[in-house]
Structures are given as structure tokens and as C-alpha cells.
Design a protein around this motif. Sequence first.
Motif, PDB file in Angstrom:
ATOM      1  N   GLY A   1       5.065  -5.845   7.948  1.00  0.00           N
ATOM      2  CA  GLY A   1       5.113  -7.241   7.524  1.00  0.00           C
ATOM      3  C   GLY A   1       5.643  -8.222   8.552  1.00  0.00           C
ATOM      4  O   GLY A   1       6.087  -9.311   8.199  1.00  0.00           O
TER       5      GLY A   1
ATOM      6  N   GLY B   1       4.626  -2.207  11.477  1.00  0.00           N
ATOM      7  CA  GLY B   1       4.456  -1.138  10.498  1.00  0.00           C
ATOM      8  C   GLY B   1       3.672   0.068  10.976  1.00  0.00           C
ATOM      9  O   GLY B   1       3.865   1.179  10.460  1.00  0.00           O
TER      10      GLY B   1
ATOM     11  N   GLU C   1       0.802  -1.218   0.000  1.00  0.00           N
ATOM     12  CA  GLU C   1       0.000   0.000   0.000  1.00  0.00           C
ATOM     13  C   GLU C   1       0.840   1.275   0.000  1.00  0.00           C
ATOM     14  O   GLU C   1       0.313   2.371  -0.122  1.00  0.00           O
TER      15      GLU C   1
ATOM     16  N   GLU D   1       4.251   6.371   2.283  1.00  0.00           N
ATOM     17  CA  GLU D   1       5.226   5.716   3.152  1.00  0.00           C
ATOM     18  C   GLU D   1       5.854   6.782   4.047  1.00  0.00           C
ATOM     19  O   GLU D   1       6.367   7.786   3.541  1.00  0.00           O
ATOM     20  N   SER D   2       5.791   6.577   5.352  1.00  0.00           N
ATOM     21  CA  SER D   2       6.335   7.612   6.248  1.00  0.00           C
ATOM     22  C   SER D   2       7.276   7.042   7.310  1.00  0.00           C
ATOM     23  O   SER D   2       8.035   7.796   7.917  1.00  0.00           O
TER      24      SER D   2
END
Length: 388
Positions: free
Chosen positions: A241, A289, A177, A192-193
Amino acid sequence: MISIEEALQIVQAQEFEPAIIDKDLQSSLGHCLAEAITAPFDLPDFDNSAMDGYALCGNHQTYRIIGEVAAGDTSTHRLQDEEAIRIFTGGRIPENTTSVVMQEKTEVAGEQLTIDSTVSSGQNIRPKGGELRAGQKVFSPGHQITPASIGLIGSLGKPSVKVFKKPSIHLITTGNELITSGTERKIGQIYESNSLAIISALNQFGLECQGNQQIEDDFELIKTGISNYLNQTDVLLLSGGISVGDYDYVKAALEENGVQEIFYKVFQKPGKPLYFGRKDNTFVFALPGNPASSLTCFYIHVLPLLLKISGSQKPGLTKVLVPLAHDYELKGDRPAFLKAHIENHQVTILDGQSSSMIYSLAMGNALACISTPQKFKAGNMIECALIS
Ligand code: AMP
Ligand code: MG
């Protein structure tokens, strides 16, 4: 599942010999000293003036001015009773000087100096050895070098220092994502941070990330990504993950690469699915995550390892005991790191404690460390780890 204390002890017990290197003083910021620093001479190593004014001999109202000493003047001067010498800040004090009077308290007429008020003996003289004595220990090995440390070591005339090499660090973020900020986003995707936050946290502690890669949730790709970084790094960090979802491949991909699990899952909130492993001299942390989980796990669990293998004496974030600003109830059974804000000597637990919420972490400056969920009253003392 292990406790937070067990996890911290396991990390602390890891053996690792950081290499020792010579570093030019100017580029040593953030490194930890691998040698003790001792003053090779008195600091200052000659009596000198703390003021622009006049060095005086004796205690009188008027004096005869016999000359001048500027900063850096290496000649020797000697005063007799009732004599004065023009002197500037840092100038070497002439022999027989009783005190220095600041120029604002004087009047000069030709060679004659008149002073407004009495000056006590030794006044405005910075004495030899007043700051440090020759042979005095200044820093022990393990001291993390700050700008002021560099200034001090420089003033001792040392152009380079022996320091521990900083660890090399690589980061892999995983998730289908995730897209890079600045690119166009479709519904279902997010920016993405975690890499941005984690790399910044590394920088905050004087460390750098040598490589950073975003990989989708694909077992083979993650396995190859890990393999590419594993042999060239001291610490490999992964984000995402590592939980129990069908697309969480990180743990299996680490195993396939021969990484030995040291622990997986810590009884804590947030950050339960934290993984720690090792392959030879490479340490691996796989962080959950969720943005607040990953950064909290970094601060609480990764940072102590990084400090240790950087040769630091510090165990991790600075902790303080602060009274709670309000009543608070921590529900559930897990010890927690709560996003919190310390202001005016008291701590407020912020709204938005979900592990997905980075907003509250960004608004705060501390993690309140609660070991036993319970009802707290305003004024109860809470241990807080400072994050900024
Ligand atoms: P995961 O640990 O992969 O199950 O991810 C948990 C949650 O964190 C999901 O909502 C992810 O979309 C989010 N997440 C995972 N990695 C990142 C990342 N690098 N940046 C921002 N959010 C992430
Ligand atoms: Mg994921």
C-alpha cells in the motif's frame, strides 16, 4: 527520488539513544554490549594439565609416582626430580613440573612409571594466562553477543552484563487480497507471507516483533492501526500500500498520524517505493508489498537502522566480493539487488528476478549488489550481501 547511498546515509545519521539495561548473562544472546569486557584475571589462572596422564619432574625414562591430582583439586603438590604425579585434564600442575605425559604413552608397575617416548619441556601444560591475560580487553561496547561470547564471559565469572535494550518493533501488513495461511482461499486472494518472512528476518538477527496486524486497504482502518502502534514502538514496519495505486493508503495514513517523511522512493530495483519516516522517537519504514521487494528492503535498509538502534557496531549484512560464475547483463537504469547464490567461491545470479518472486530469494543465499547496470563477464568481481 534518492540514491541507495543517500538512503543508507540518512538512516545511519538518525540519532537515537538506546537504553542501557543489566541483563542476566544467560538471557543476553543477541544483545549488544553497552560496556567493555576485560579479563579480571588470567585465563586460565593456574597452570593445568591438557591431558589425562602424569606430571613429570625432570627428563627421564622412569619416575616414582607420589600421588594424584584430579580436576578441581585445590591442594598444592610439589615434585622432586624423578618424581611423577597422576594428573587428569584440568588438574592443577604441581610445582616443579617439567611436562605432562599422556597416559597412553606410559606403563605403570606399582609406584613405577615408565614412559615410551621423550616429552619436551612444557608439553601438555596449559599455562596460566595462556588464553587471556588479566586486564586484557575482550569485547568493546557494541559487540553483539553470540553463544561463544556468553561462554567466554561466563568463564570470566561475570553473571550479568550491561547491554543496550533491543528495540520494540511492530508490523502492519496491508492488502484486501491477503488471507492468513491455513484458511480457505478464494480465487483472487493470496496467502499473506510478508509478515512471516519479515518476522523471521528479525529473529535471524536476534530481534523480535512485539505486535503484528493485517489490515485491509481502508484508509481509516490503516490510520487507526498505525495510531495504535505508533506510541508503543521504536520501529513501525508496514508492508504494501505504499505505491501509486488507488488503494495505496499507507503514506497518507502516516501523514495523518503526524509521521514526518524523511524519504520516499529510492532509485533501486527492487523496492523503489520504499518510505522512511519518523515521529518523535519512533521510526517508520513502509516497505513495498511485493514479497521479494519487502524482504530485500528489510535486509538492505531496515536492518542497518535496527542494528544501529540496538547499539551494534555492524553496518548491516556481511558483504563479500565474489567472482561471477557466468556472463550476465543487467538491463535498465537502476542499481539492483539481485537474488543470487554463492557456492564454491563464485556467485550465480538466479532466474526469477521479478520483485514478486520469493522463490528465487528462498533458493539463494545472497543479494548481488550491482550499482551500475552493464554487461558482466564470468570472473568479474561482484559485491554480494550474505542473507544466510
Ligand atoms: P502493494 O505494494 O500493496 O501494491 O502490493 C504489491 C504486490 O505484493 C501485490 O501483488 C500484493 O498482492 C503483494 N503483497 C502485498 N502484501 C503482501 C503480503 N503481506 N504478503 C504477500 N504478498 C503481498
Ligand atoms: Mg496492496
